[in-house]
Design an enzyme around this catalytic site. Structure first.
Site, mmCIF file in Angstrom:
data_model
loop_
_atom_site.group_PDB
_atom_site.id
_atom_site.type_symbol
_atom_site.label_atom_id
_atom_site.label_comp_id
_atom_site.label_asym_id
_atom_site.label_seq_id
_atom_site.Cartn_x
_atom_site.Cartn_y
_atom_site.Cartn_z
ATOM 1 N N LEU A 5 1.043 -1.185 0.117
ATOM 2 C CA LEU A 5 0.038 -0.093 -0.113
ATOM 3 C C LEU A 5 0.954 1.181 -0.039
ATOM 4 O O LEU A 5 2.162 1.305 0.530
ATOM 5 C CB LEU A 5 -0.867 0.079 1.251
ATOM 6 C CG LEU A 5 -2.177 -1.012 1.303
ATOM 7 C CD1 LEU A 5 -2.839 -0.864 2.605
ATOM 8 C CD2 LEU A 5 -3.114 -0.588 0.109
ATOM 9 N N ASP A 6 0.528 2.258 -0.642
ATOM 10 C CA ASP A 6 1.438 3.284 -0.714
ATOM 11 C C ASP A 6 1.456 4.065 0.696
ATOM 12 O O ASP A 6 0.518 3.875 1.555
ATOM 13 C CB ASP A 6 0.528 4.459 -1.483
ATOM 14 C CG ASP A 6 0.470 4.220 -2.988
ATOM 15 O OD1 ASP A 6 1.348 3.365 -3.482
ATOM 16 O OD2 ASP A 6 -0.228 4.712 -3.931
ATOM 17 N N PRO A 7 2.383 4.864 0.938
ATOM 18 C CA PRO A 7 2.478 5.376 2.428
ATOM 19 C C PRO A 7 1.240 6.288 2.649
ATOM 20 O O PRO A 7 0.814 6.199 3.812
ATOM 21 C CB PRO A 7 3.546 6.250 1.895
ATOM 22 C CG PRO A 7 4.542 5.888 1.014
ATOM 23 C CD PRO A 7 3.474 5.227 0.016
ATOM 24 N N LEU A 8 0.586 7.070 1.875
ATOM 25 C CA LEU A 8 -0.608 7.639 2.213
ATOM 26 C C LEU A 8 -1.692 6.920 2.550
ATOM 27 O O LEU A 8 -2.633 6.978 3.238
ATOM 28 C CB LEU A 8 -1.024 8.395 0.991
ATOM 29 C CG LEU A 8 -2.143 9.468 0.997
ATOM 30 C CD1 LEU A 8 -2.059 10.770 0.128
ATOM 31 C CD2 LEU A 8 -3.476 8.317 0.187
ATOM 32 N N ALA A 9 -1.737 5.484 1.771
ATOM 33 C CA ALA A 9 -3.006 4.842 2.058
ATOM 34 C C ALA A 9 -3.134 4.175 3.607
ATOM 35 O O ALA A 9 -1.922 3.905 4.220
ATOM 36 C CB ALA A 9 -2.782 3.417 0.964
#
Length: 309
Positions: A49-53
């Site tokens: 998962l992306d860091p933002l997610a």
């Protein structure tokens, strides 16, 4: 310690933890943190998962890593919130704004009329800020060096795409999709299709394969559990290895069939489906692994756990 003896690098822990990934960190960073909390020797995740997610990130401990590929290949679902009128170099809020446009004329009806074009099979060109590799280097590392390389479009499948919320600043979608789908790209492409720009500001995975949001444990819950009950209490939060393939057809094997399978031999199993993958249960109702139906109707072993009899 005698020469040649391997150092003990952690406990033998087997099972699957459905983690509620926090924002602001990479999947590997949070995996390493959880691994230290469990004191586990071996842990892997089932798709970054992306860091933002945030949201559902199944972690496979020990023997469960043998089945991580099946979770990686499974469908997943997300709730995404996007901001209109701005494009960033990463397609999300972690990047720099590279283009802006007016949001006049945007309507809920216009957006809803566009969504059917993005349901079913579509093609996506992966972002330069993705983990795909080019000549051994992740694309995002090349992008941070200011480099861009040609990427081929990839086919993905959007199982479900629903509009949850809309105004002229933001919109939110529910997306259920096949593996390899880039939600950031999807948001950008939808915006372009109606003559605008957009980037992701919030992204939450709500399920991954058989695992759902209600099963997910936060890092805070893990910390409290460790403090109150130690490793024994943490281990109680793990789901069994078999949960990764509970949605597959199940075959119960005889003692002799189990023996032959364990030795790498295909076997005949009454009631087996004509093709596909199956979950294998031994004579004592223990999960022993997964198999695949061959053209001759025999069940071939594919991934077996090593601690079964």
């Amino acid at each position: 310690m005698s020469v040649g003896r391997r150092r003990n690098n952690g406990r033998k822990v087997d099972g699957i933890l459905v983690l509620d990934k926090p924002g602001g960190c990479t999947s590997n960073e949070i995996l390493q943190r959880v691994k230290r909390m469990f004191g586990a020797a071996k842990v892997g995740h089932t798709g970054s998962l992306d860091p933002l997610a945030t949201g559902v990130l199944p972690l496979c401990f020990g023997e469960a890593t043998k089945f991580s590929q099946y979770l990686l290949d499974s469908d997943k679902a997300y709730v995404v919130k996007a901001k209109w009128g701005e494009k960033t170099n990463t397609a999300d809020a972690d990047g720099e704004v590279v283009e802006r446009c007016a949001t006049d004329g945007l309507t809920r009806e216009l957006l809803e009329s566009t969504l059917p074009d993005f349901r079913g099979g579509i093609e996506q060109v992966p972002s330069m800020f993705s983990a795909l590799k080019h000549k051994g280097q992740p694309l995002y590392k090349l992008a941070r060096q200011g480099l861009e390389v040609e990427r081929e479009a990839r086919k993905v499948h959007i199982v479900q795409l629903d509009l949850l919320d809309f105004d002229t600043e933001h919109f939110s979608l529910f997306v259920a999709c096949s593996k390899g789908t880039y939600i950031r790209n999807l948001v950008e492409d939808i915006a372009v299709a109606i003559g605008n720009l957009a980037h992701v500001v919030e992204l939450r995975r709500t399920w991954a394969g058989p695992y759902v949001e209600s099963q997910a444990k936060t890092v805070e819950v893990l910390s409290e559990t460790l403090e109150l009950g130690g490793h024994q209490a943490l281990d109680q939060l793990l789901l069994p290895l078999s949960s990764s393939v509970d949605h597959w057809p199940c075959l119960t094997l005889s003692e002799s069939s189990t023996f032959y399978l364990r030795n790498g031999n295909p076997v005949q199993v009454p009631g087996a489906p004509l093709d596909g993958w199956v979950k294998l249960i031994g004579p004592d109702e223990e999960f022993i692994g997964v198999g695949e139906l061959q053209d001759d109707g025999l069940v071939a072993p594919r991934r077996l756990i090593s601690n079964c009899n």
